[in-house]
Design a protein around this motif. Structure first.
Motif, PDB file in Angstrom:
ATOM      1  N   ASP A  85       0.856  -1.184   0.000  1.00  0.00           N
ATOM      2  CA  ASP A  85       0.000   0.000   0.000  1.00  0.00           C
ATOM      3  C   ASP A  85       0.895   1.237   0.000  1.00  0.00           C
ATOM      4  O   ASP A  85       1.547   1.541   1.003  1.00  0.00           O
ATOM      5  N   PRO A  86       0.959   1.989  -1.118  1.00  0.00           N
ATOM      6  CA  PRO A  86       1.862   3.144  -1.205  1.00  0.00           C
ATOM      7  C   PRO A  86       1.499   4.289  -0.274  1.00  0.00           C
ATOM      8  O   PRO A  86       2.306   5.193  -0.057  1.00  0.00           O
ATOM      9  N   SER A  87       0.305   4.257   0.313  1.00  0.00           N
ATOM     10  CA  SER A  87      -0.086   5.331   1.233  1.00  0.00           C
ATOM     11  C   SER A  87       0.147   4.942   2.693  1.00  0.00           C
ATOM     12  O   SER A  87      -0.117   5.742   3.597  1.00  0.00           O
ATOM     13  N   ARG A  88       0.658   3.749   2.928  1.00  0.00           N
ATOM     14  CA  ARG A  88       0.906   3.266   4.289  1.00  0.00           C
ATOM     15  C   ARG A  88       2.178   3.916   4.835  1.00  0.00           C
ATOM     16  O   ARG A  88       3.141   4.155   4.105  1.00  0.00           O
ATOM     17  N   PRO A  89       2.231   4.231   6.134  1.00  0.00           N
ATOM     18  CA  PRO A  89       3.464   4.794   6.697  1.00  0.00           C
ATOM     19  C   PRO A  89       4.652   3.849   6.542  1.00  0.00           C
ATOM     20  O   PRO A  89       4.487   2.620   6.537  1.00  0.00           O
ATOM     21  N   VAL A  90       5.831   4.421   6.433  1.00  0.00           N
ATOM     22  CA  VAL A  90       7.077   3.654   6.438  1.00  0.00           C
ATOM     23  C   VAL A  90       8.019   4.301   7.439  1.00  0.00           C
ATOM     24  O   VAL A  90       8.130   5.534   7.513  1.00  0.00           O
ATOM     25  N   THR A  91       8.684   3.471   8.237  1.00  0.00           N
ATOM     26  CA  THR A  91       9.577   3.950   9.288  1.00  0.00           C
ATOM     27  C   THR A  91      10.977   3.422   9.047  1.00  0.00           C
ATOM     28  O   THR A  91      11.175   2.215   8.890  1.00  0.00           O
ATOM     29  N   PHE A  92      11.957   4.326   9.023  1.00  0.00           N
ATOM     30  CA  PHE A  92      13.365   3.972   8.833  1.00  0.00           C
ATOM     31  C   PHE A  92      14.058   4.020  10.190  1.00  0.00           C
ATOM     32  O   PHE A  92      14.016   5.039  10.884  1.00  0.00           O
ATOM     33  N   LEU A  93      14.716   2.918  10.567  1.00  0.00           N
ATOM     34  CA  LEU A  93      15.322   2.811  11.887  1.00  0.00           C
ATOM     35  C   LEU A  93      16.778   2.362  11.792  1.00  0.00           C
ATOM     36  O   LEU A  93      17.154   1.610  10.888  1.00  0.00           O
ATOM     37  N   PHE A  94      17.573   2.810  12.754  1.00  0.00           N
ATOM     38  CA  PHE A  94      18.967   2.381  12.875  1.00  0.00           C
ATOM     39  C   PHE A  94      19.379   2.502  14.330  1.00  0.00           C
ATOM     40  O   PHE A  94      18.712   3.135  15.139  1.00  0.00           O
ATOM     41  N   ASN A  95      20.507   1.885  14.655  1.00  0.00           N
ATOM     42  CA  ASN A  95      21.017   1.955  16.022  1.00  0.00           C
ATOM     43  C   ASN A  95      22.117   3.000  16.129  1.00  0.00           C
ATOM     44  O   ASN A  95      22.160   3.957  15.359  1.00  0.00           O
ATOM     45  N   GLY A  96      23.009   2.829  17.086  1.00  0.00           N
ATOM     46  CA  GLY A  96      23.893   3.922  17.448  1.00  0.00           C
ATOM     47  C   GLY A  96      25.358   3.640  17.301  1.00  0.00           C
ATOM     48  O   GLY A  96      25.814   3.102  16.323  1.00  0.00           O
ATOM     49  N   GLY A  97      26.119   3.997  18.306  1.00  0.00           N
ATOM     50  CA  GLY A  97      27.546   3.765  18.307  1.00  0.00           C
ATOM     51  C   GLY A  97      28.361   5.032  18.378  1.00  0.00           C
ATOM     52  O   GLY A  97      28.506   5.607  19.435  1.00  0.00           O
ATOM     53  N   PRO A  98      28.868   5.494  17.250  1.00  0.00           N
ATOM     54  CA  PRO A  98      28.732   4.923  15.917  1.00  0.00           C
ATOM     55  C   PRO A  98      29.440   3.575  15.838  1.00  0.00           C
ATOM     56  O   PRO A  98      30.431   3.359  16.518  1.00  0.00           O
ATOM     57  N   GLY A  99      28.897   2.668  15.045  1.00  0.00           N
ATOM     58  CA  GLY A  99      29.484   1.346  14.903  1.00  0.00           C
ATOM     59  C   GLY A  99      28.541   0.225  15.241  1.00  0.00           C
ATOM     60  O   GLY A  99      28.898  -0.947  15.148  1.00  0.00           O
ATOM     61  N   SER A 100      27.301   0.536  15.606  1.00  0.00           N
ATOM     62  CA  SER A 100      26.352  -0.510  15.997  1.00  0.00           C
ATOM     63  C   SER A 100      25.427  -0.878  14.859  1.00  0.00           C
ATOM     64  O   SER A 100      24.862  -0.013  14.197  1.00  0.00           O
TER      65      SER A 100
END
Length: 501
Positions: free
Chosen positions: A89-104
């Protein structure tokens, strides 16, 4: 996490920007892979599960996005793991996630909080023991309300440099943010999701990265990616707020409420509730304690004695110790001293955890029991899930806590800001220039890597609209989702945040 790090590269030896999360350990793969003719790998698996009470069919895709230099030569293979509800569904939300570190790598958020599966470890601050570790369904995953894309930035997870790529072109606050922003734009192109509601988030240094990536997407490199929300979990934006460098009084102020919560948890203080006690500690820290510290050696007599008594009440430490420390207790000393009479230390990432050192005479702990109590289980889980279930084929080791932080360029805006790195103004500009943007801030009471009062301080500065910043608090530490009750609460809070767009 982890958000690292120490633990994820993510979580903050806040005194030194290059040691952020518990996610920052020595790296064994910081050099580029020796290949310039690189064919990206993409694997898709069709799965289903029940999330937020809804049955969801989804496609899990683990794949590499190749970043090239201006001459078209491949320089980096960035691995993303996306979970997309079907039918799409192109109208559905999308969430981009990442962790920390830097290096994680994203192992911590993916296998601990929001992925469709999670590793089940003790919820009550006990160590994870030995394998096998249960990998179980995760009904707290957010797949009922949003598609999710986990991004392993360059040098983390399975992501790596290629050929003659230079680490200095990717390992830095701004360089890393540009790379992640490019991956996000490429994903939107490839998946036809430009008009989807978009959320961006991270843990620990991942919150620093979130601010820097939002700046790249909305203000600097592209100026064309509108965001609906920024999700900050265990937040570090203003590095001075957590630094215990000699001469900086701010860190003593911002750490004090976390010390109060920890003293109460371990029976070294008394109050009716942690919420009441930390609020009292907040007000005292920003008022009488801040004024006392600013007086320096002019603080004497009855006034000094009163400050010492109150500091002892909040920290659970003796007045003799506090006087010897000149009323300034670094977190490292606190971890060792609080339970010295029991022969125990407390954790940095999560001060509910306790450990036992080689002996009881040192000034600081030998190690962080809240890191070594969880690291093996998460590493086992991400390798099992990615390689065996999702079918990713590689000889590379998964860098859950790689050490690229020692190569990190901490400058922003063309200035050497290593002594005072602060990306909170990026959040302020984004809020001022996008009336539909909101910010979620999730903090654990027992987190010394990214103290909750330091997060509140950094986001209350001039230029940051306060009416679209939401705070939620949890009775655990840096990775609050380790505690079952707080994983449920975190998922519920973020579901509500996404639905309220």
């Amino acid at each position: 996490m982890k958000s690292g790090l120490s633990l994820i590269a993510l979580a903050l030896a806040v005194a030194t920007p290059a040691m952020l999360h518990a996610e920052d350990a020595p790296a064994d793969k910081v050099k580029a892979e020796k290949s310039t003719d690189y064919e990206p790998q993409v694997r898709t698996t069709k799965l289903s599960g029940t999330f937020g009470g809804q049955r969801v069919a989804y496609a899990a895709t683990i794949g590499e996005t190749i970043l090239k230099n201006k001459d078209g030569v491949p320089e980096a293979a960035i691995v993303t793991t996306s979970y997309i509800k079907e039918p799409r569904d192109p109208s559905r939300p999308v969430t981009f996630l990442f962790n920390g570190g830097p290096g994680s790598g994203t192992v911590w958020l993916m296998m601990g909080a929001f992925g469709p599966k999670r590793v089940a470890i003790p919820s009550d601050a006990r160590d994870d023991g030995a394998p096998p570790y249960p990998i179980v369904d995760n009904p707290d995953s957010l797949l009922d309300v949003t598609d999710i894309v986990f991004i392993d930035p360059p040098g983390t997870g399975f992501s790596h440099l290629i050929g003659n790529a230079k680490p200095e072109d990717y390992y830095g606050v701004t360089q890393d943010a540009k790379a992640v922003a490019e991956v996000i734009r490429r994903w939107l192109n490839d998946n036809g999701r430009w008009n989807s509601p978009k959320f961006l988030g991270g843990e620990s240094y991942g919150t620093t990265r979130s601010a820097a990536v939002a700046n790249q997407l909305m203000n600097v490199t592209y100026n064309d990616v509108g965001l609906n929300g920024i999700i900050l979990i265990s937040t570090v934006l203003d590095f001075a707020a957590g630094s215990d460098a000699p001469g900086n009084e701010l860190g003593f102020i911002t750490n004090l409420p976390s010390m109060a919560a920890t003293a109460l948890y371990h029976g070294k203080a008394s109050a009716s509730s942690v919420e009441q006690f930390v609020e009292e500690a907040r007000q005292w820290a920003i008022g009488p304690y801040a004024a006392a510290l600013l007086k320096g050696q002019k603080l004497q007599g009855d006034e000094r004695a009163q400050i010492r008594r109150e500091l002892s009440r909040f920290t659970g430490l003796s007045e003799t110790f506090l006087e010897n420390a000149d009323l300034r207790v670094t977190p490292g000393r606190f971890y060792k001293e609080l339970l010295r009479d029991r022969g125990l230390t407390v954790g940095r990432l999560d001060s509910r955890y306790t450990g036992r050192d080689y002996d009881n005479a040192g000034e600081e702990p030998d190690n962080d029991p809240s890191f070594y109590g969880i690291d093996a289980s998460y590493t086992a889980a991400i390798n099992s899930w990615s390689r065996e279930t999702l079918g990713f084929k590689t000889d590379l080791e998964y860098q859950s806590i790689g050490g690229i932080g020692r190569l990190w360029d901490w400058r922003i805006g063309g200035r050497d800001t290593n002594a005072y790195l602060n990306v909170a103004p990026y959040i302020g500009q984004a809020l001022r220039e996008n009336s539909g943007l909101r910010v979620f801030v999730g903090q654990g009471y027992y987190d010394f890597a990214t103290p909750f009062f330091a997060a509140e301080y950094s986001l209350s500065r001039t230029g940051i609209p306060q009416d679209r910043v939401e705070y939620q608090y949890y009775a655990a530490g840096h990775m609050m989702y380790i505690r079952d009750e707080d994983r449920h609460k975190l998922a519920s809070d973020i579901r509500a945040f996404i639905r309220a767009r």
